[in-house]
Design an enzyme around this catalytic site. Structure first.
Site, PDB file in Angstrom:
ATOM      1  N   GLN A  10      -3.004  44.521  34.683  1.00  0.00           N
ATOM      2  CA  GLN A  10      -2.965  43.582  33.560  1.00  0.00           C
ATOM      3  C   GLN A  10      -1.617  42.895  33.435  1.00  0.00           C
ATOM      4  O   GLN A  10      -0.589  43.400  33.898  1.00  0.00           O
ATOM      5  CB  GLN A  10      -3.268  44.308  32.244  1.00  0.00           C
ATOM      6  CG  GLN A  10      -2.260  45.388  31.902  1.00  0.00           C
ATOM      7  CD  GLN A  10      -2.583  46.068  30.585  1.00  0.00           C
ATOM      8  OE1 GLN A  10      -1.876  45.865  29.595  1.00  0.00           O
ATOM      9  NE2 GLN A  10      -3.635  46.874  30.567  1.00  0.00           N
ATOM     10  N   ARG A  14       1.230  37.457  24.107  1.00  0.00           N
ATOM     11  CA  ARG A  14       0.874  37.426  22.682  1.00  0.00           C
ATOM     12  C   ARG A  14       0.354  36.034  22.330  1.00  0.00           C
ATOM     13  O   ARG A  14       0.886  35.030  22.813  1.00  0.00           O
ATOM     14  CB  ARG A  14       2.093  37.770  21.824  1.00  0.00           C
ATOM     15  CG  ARG A  14       2.635  39.173  22.055  1.00  0.00           C
ATOM     16  CD  ARG A  14       3.914  39.391  21.253  1.00  0.00           C
ATOM     17  NE  ARG A  14       4.433  40.747  21.383  1.00  0.00           N
ATOM     18  CZ  ARG A  14       5.309  41.136  22.305  1.00  0.00           C
ATOM     19  NH1 ARG A  14       5.765  40.247  23.195  1.00  0.00           N
ATOM     20  NH2 ARG A  14       5.737  42.374  22.346  1.00  0.00           N
ATOM     21  N   GLU A  80      -4.307  40.022  29.547  1.00  0.00           N
ATOM     22  CA  GLU A  80      -4.463  40.638  28.231  1.00  0.00           C
ATOM     23  C   GLU A  80      -3.827  39.746  27.183  1.00  0.00           C
ATOM     24  O   GLU A  80      -2.635  39.424  27.268  1.00  0.00           O
ATOM     25  CB  GLU A  80      -3.813  42.025  28.198  1.00  0.00           C
ATOM     26  CG  GLU A  80      -3.854  42.669  26.819  1.00  0.00           C
ATOM     27  CD  GLU A  80      -3.045  43.962  26.733  1.00  0.00           C
ATOM     28  OE1 GLU A  80      -2.904  44.495  25.611  1.00  0.00           O
ATOM     29  OE2 GLU A  80      -2.539  44.418  27.782  1.00  0.00           O
ATOM     30  N   ASN A  84      -1.967  39.519  16.775  1.00  0.00           N
ATOM     31  CA  ASN A  84      -1.598  40.190  15.536  1.00  0.00           C
ATOM     32  C   ASN A  84      -2.279  39.462  14.388  1.00  0.00           C
ATOM     33  O   ASN A  84      -2.056  38.263  14.173  1.00  0.00           O
ATOM     34  CB  ASN A  84      -0.072  40.185  15.371  1.00  0.00           C
ATOM     35  CG  ASN A  84       0.601  41.078  16.387  1.00  0.00           C
ATOM     36  OD1 ASN A  84       0.346  42.273  16.454  1.00  0.00           O
ATOM     37  ND2 ASN A  84       1.455  40.492  17.217  1.00  0.00           N
ATOM     38  N   HIS A 108       5.715  31.726  33.888  1.00  0.00           N
ATOM     39  CA  HIS A 108       4.393  31.133  33.731  1.00  0.00           C
ATOM     40  C   HIS A 108       3.323  32.027  34.357  1.00  0.00           C
ATOM     41  O   HIS A 108       3.626  32.978  35.071  1.00  0.00           O
ATOM     42  CB  HIS A 108       4.334  29.748  34.391  1.00  0.00           C
ATOM     43  CG  HIS A 108       4.644  29.772  35.860  1.00  0.00           C
ATOM     44  ND1 HIS A 108       5.861  29.377  36.363  1.00  0.00           N
ATOM     45  CD2 HIS A 108       3.900  30.137  36.949  1.00  0.00           C
ATOM     46  CE1 HIS A 108       5.869  29.496  37.677  1.00  0.00           C
ATOM     47  NE2 HIS A 108       4.681  29.966  38.062  1.00  0.00           N
ATOM     48  N   ARG A 138       9.739  15.954  41.510  1.00  0.00           N
ATOM     49  CA  ARG A 138       9.923  15.947  42.963  1.00  0.00           C
ATOM     50  C   ARG A 138       8.771  16.619  43.698  1.00  0.00           C
ATOM     51  O   ARG A 138       8.442  16.239  44.813  1.00  0.00           O
ATOM     52  CB  ARG A 138      11.236  16.647  43.318  1.00  0.00           C
ATOM     53  CG  ARG A 138      12.491  15.896  42.876  1.00  0.00           C
ATOM     54  CD  ARG A 138      13.729  16.672  43.255  1.00  0.00           C
ATOM     55  NE  ARG A 138      13.749  18.004  42.631  1.00  0.00           N
ATOM     56  CZ  ARG A 138      14.626  18.945  42.936  1.00  0.00           C
ATOM     57  NH1 ARG A 138      15.554  18.722  43.865  1.00  0.00           N
ATOM     58  NH2 ARG A 138      14.601  20.109  42.326  1.00  0.00           N
ATOM     59  N   GLU A 154       0.587  26.997  35.507  1.00  0.00           N
ATOM     60  CA  GLU A 154       0.731  26.211  36.723  1.00  0.00           C
ATOM     61  C   GLU A 154      -0.625  26.055  37.409  1.00  0.00           C
ATOM     62  O   GLU A 154      -1.430  26.990  37.467  1.00  0.00           O
ATOM     63  CB  GLU A 154       1.708  26.887  37.689  1.00  0.00           C
ATOM     64  CG  GLU A 154       2.024  26.043  38.920  1.00  0.00           C
ATOM     65  CD  GLU A 154       3.063  26.669  39.832  1.00  0.00           C
ATOM     66  OE1 GLU A 154       3.609  25.938  40.685  1.00  0.00           O
ATOM     67  OE2 GLU A 154       3.327  27.883  39.692  1.00  0.00           O
TER      68      GLU A 154
END
Length: 331
Positions: A10, A14, A80, A84, A108, A138, A154
Site C-alpha cells: 500500500q 490523506r 490507501e 478524517n 507524486h 522541456r 503523473e
C-alpha cells in the site's frame, strides 16, 4: 532480508473528501475500490483502491470481512486514502500538504496509459486541472494532473497498447542517501530495476516481481531498454530521487508528510508473515520506530522509519482484528 516474505502492499495519502477522491481515481484512473475500513470511534475511514489485471472482476463488497481477507492477501499494491471525518465540510480546514515544495519528500503518484494526449483531453473535459500538459515544458509527452487534494498525478505513455487502461506505475519519494535507501528497500524484497545518474540528481526505480510484464533486468541492458521495460510494468515501482550533495549535509532532512502543518502523504506499507519477527530484523537497521507492534491501542502492527524518516507500516499477512465497523455481505 526481512523475514516473513515482505510484500509492498500500500501507499497512503490523506484526503479531504472521499466522494471526490474516489470518483477521481475510479472514474479517471480506472482503479477499483476493493475495501473500506470505518472507525467511527476514532472519526476516520480508510479506502483501498487497486488496478486490476485485464479481465479480472471484483465482486466483493468493500468493508466486509471477505473484502478484508482479499486486501490483506492480494499480490498487488493498493492506494490507501485516509479520510478524517468532517474535513469535507469544515470551512476552516486548509487542506492537506500535497508535497513538491522545498525539502518535501513526497513527489507524486504515476499512472501509465495508452495515449497521454487522449487521456489528458478526456480529463480536461471532466474539469481536471493540470500542473503540466503533455506539450508544456522541456519533457514532451508526459503530464501532471492535480487530484482533488492537489496531489500531483503523473501520466506516462506505455510502449504498447493495452486493454487495462490506466495502471499505477510509480510513487516518488526524495531521499538523502540513495545507496542507504536502496539497501533498506532491498531488505523488504524490492528489486532495483533501473538507476540513472542525470548529473545533479539520480533516479532509482525499485519494484516487486511483475508477472504481467515479467521484467527481469540484466547488467547488459542499455538504459533505454530498462526504461522501455519499466513502462510495460503492471505493478507499481518505488521511484527514489536523490539530489546530489544532500548525503554530505549532516543536518539535511526531507519532510516526510507526517509533520504538523505538512500532513499529506502518510506511509507505504508491507505485508509480512509475522510482524514481531519482522520488526526484530528491522530494528537492526537502527532507524527507529514510530510505533512498535505493541504500542498504542492497535496491537500487532507497527510503523518503522526508513533512512529518511518516512513511515513504513508493517502489517500481518491475512490481517488482524482492527476494530472497524464492518459491513454486511451483499448477496
Amino acid at each position: 532480508m526481512i523475514p516473513g516474505k515482505p510484500m509492498w502492499q500500500q501507499t497512503m495519502l490523506r484526503i479531504r473528501d472521499p466522494a471526490k477522491s474516489l470518483a477521481f481515481y475510479q472514474d479517471n484512473m480506472g482503479m477499483t475500490l476493493v475495501d473500506t475500513f470505518d472507525f467511527p470511534q476514532y472519526k476516520f475511514s480508510l479506502y483501498f483502491l487497486a488496478t486490476l489485471p485485464e479481465g479480472e472482476e471484483y465482486n466483493l463488497t468493500p468493508g466486509t470481512q471477505e473484502a478484508h481477507d482479499y486486501l490483506w492477501t492480494m499480490d498487488r499494491v493498493a492506494l490507501e486514502l485516509t479520510h478524517n471525518h468532517g474535513t469535507e465540510t469544515d470551512p476552516d480546514f486548509k487542506g492537506y500538504h500535497a508535497g513538491n515544495q522545498e525539502k518535501d519528500g513526497f513527489g507524486h503518484v504515476a499512472f501509465n496509459c495508452n495515449d497521454v494526449y487522449e487521456a489528458c483531453s478526456e480529463l480536461e473535459e471532466k474539469g481536471v486541472s493540470f500542473k503540466k500538459k503533455p506539450d508544456e515544458g522541456r519533457m514532451k509527452g508526459l503530464a501532471f494532473a492535480y487530484d482533488p487534494d492537489g496531489y500531483w498525478v503523473e501520466l506516462l505513455a506505455r510502449n504498447s497498447e493495452s486493454k487495462i487502461g490506466n495502471s499505477t506505475i510509480s510513487v516518488k519519494l526524495c531521499v538523502k542517501d540513495i545507496d542507504k535507501s536502496i539497501a533498506f528497500y532491498e531488505a523488504f524484497g524490492l528489486k532495483l530495476l533501473r538507476k540513472k545518474n542525470y548529473g545533479d540528481f539520480t533516479n532509482a526505480f525499485m519494484g516487486i516481481k511483475d508477472e504481467v510484464s515479467d521484467f527481469e533486468p540484466s547488467d547488459s541492458d542499455e538504459d533505454a531498454t530498462l526504461k522501455s521495460k519499466l513502462m510495460e510494468r503492471f505493478l507499481p515501482v518505488l521511484e527514489l530521487t536523490h539530489n546530489h550533495g544532500t548525503e554530505s549535509q549532516e543536518d539535511f532532512q526531507h519532510f516526510n508528510g507526517n509533520e504538523d502543518g505538512r500532513q499529506g502523504f502518510g506511509h507505504i506499507g508491507f505485508l509480512v508473515d509475522d510482524v514481531y519477527e519482522a520488526c526484530d530484523a528491522i530494528r537492526e537497521f537502527g532507524y527507529g520506530f514510530r510505533k512498535e507492534p505493541d504500542g498504542g491501542s492497535m496491537k500487532g502492527l507497527a510503523f518503522a522509519y526508513d533512512p529518511d524518516g518516512y513511515s513504513i507500516e508493517i502489517i500481518k499477512r491475512g490481517g488482524i482484528e482492527f476494530g472497524d465497523v464492518k459491513k454486511t455481505k451483499i448477496e
